[in-house]
Design an enzyme around this catalytic site. Structure first.
Site, PDB file in Angstrom:
ATOM      1  N   GLY A   1      37.374  95.704-147.340  1.00 28.92           N
ATOM      2  CA  GLY A   1      37.409  94.244-147.307  1.00 28.92           C
ATOM      3  C   GLY A   1      36.611  93.652-146.170  1.00 28.92           C
ATOM      4  N   SER A   2      35.674  92.751-146.447  1.00 27.78           N
ATOM      5  CA  SER A   2      34.785  92.307-145.390  1.00 27.78           C
ATOM      6  C   SER A   2      33.861  91.187-145.857  1.00 27.78           C
ATOM      7  CB  SER A   2      33.953  93.498-144.912  1.00 27.78           C
ATOM      8  OG  SER A   2      33.449  94.204-146.028  1.00 27.78           O
TER       9      SER A   2
END
Length: 218
Positions: free
Chosen positions: A187-188
């Protein structure tokens, strides 16, 4: 054939071993048949999530010195003129791409050129779409330079789940558009900072494909 990123080899191996152990232990110690199956399905589902997260599909990048390609897969969540305080200390056009856990998380060079700046910043783990994530989260800042766009900055930003950013860019290195620039685990977001007046080929809400889709051009 599914390809996996090298940054995932260790985690995939550990997850595979733990999954086998978990499935065998469920078979041995749980006496209720439906509960055994439920636990085993859950374990296999978790393994599949790990595998899909570290997938590294082959992308053929149409090399073009007059284009900026999407550095990652994801959704365009920010397009605005901002003050970039770390390197340029002036106005830039920011394009931010948010990656959910189901997106491919390989970072690719948005253009060919020379790495002028590469710096890691420790920080917080706010959700990646938070307005302050770009300046307060764990992140790396990289600046590439070529004769068409001049200097372009991209920033890998950790999210609430991301606990490690991998950056391959080294100052002075010549890099090729579309090649592997790093990886962000779980996640980013990636921010691009382009010269003011750069023509964009995307709009808010667009889903882009890293290493292939043109996001800006001269």
């Amino acid at each position: 054939m599914i390809r996996f990123h090298k940054e995932g080899y260790k985690i995939i191996t550990i997850a595979f071993v733990l999954s086998i152990i978990g499935i065998l232990l469920a078979e041995k110690f749980i006496e209720i048949d439906w509960l055994v199956k439920a636990v085993q399905v859950f374990i296999l589902g978790f393994l599949i999530i790990i595998l899909q997260f570290f997938r590294n599909p082959k992308r053929v990048t149409p090399l073009n010195k007059n284009t900026i390609i999407a550095p990652v897969d994801g959704k365009v969540v920010v397009i605005e003129e901002v003050e970039e305080p770390e390197y340029f200390k002036g106005k830039r056009l920011q394009v931010s791409i948010f990656m959910s856990p189901i997106n491919v998380h390989v970072t690719r060079y948005a253009m060919s050129g020379v790495v002028k700046y590469s710096k890691y910043h420790p920080g917080k783990y706010l959700v990646a779409w938070h307005p302050k994530a770009s300046t307060e989260n764990e992140r790396t800042t990289i600046v590439l330079e070529n004769t068409t766009f001049g200097e372009v900055l991209y920033r890998q930003i950790a999210g609430a789940l991301a606990k490690r950013i991998v950056n391959y860019a080294k100052v002075g290195e010549k890099v090729i558009q579309g090649t592997d620039a790093g990886f962000i685990k779980f996640g980013s977001r990636v921010d691009l900072f382009l010269p003011i007046g750069t023509k964009l080929n995307v709009k808010l809400g667009d889903k882009v494909k890293g290493g292939v889709q043109v996001v800006a051009e001269k």
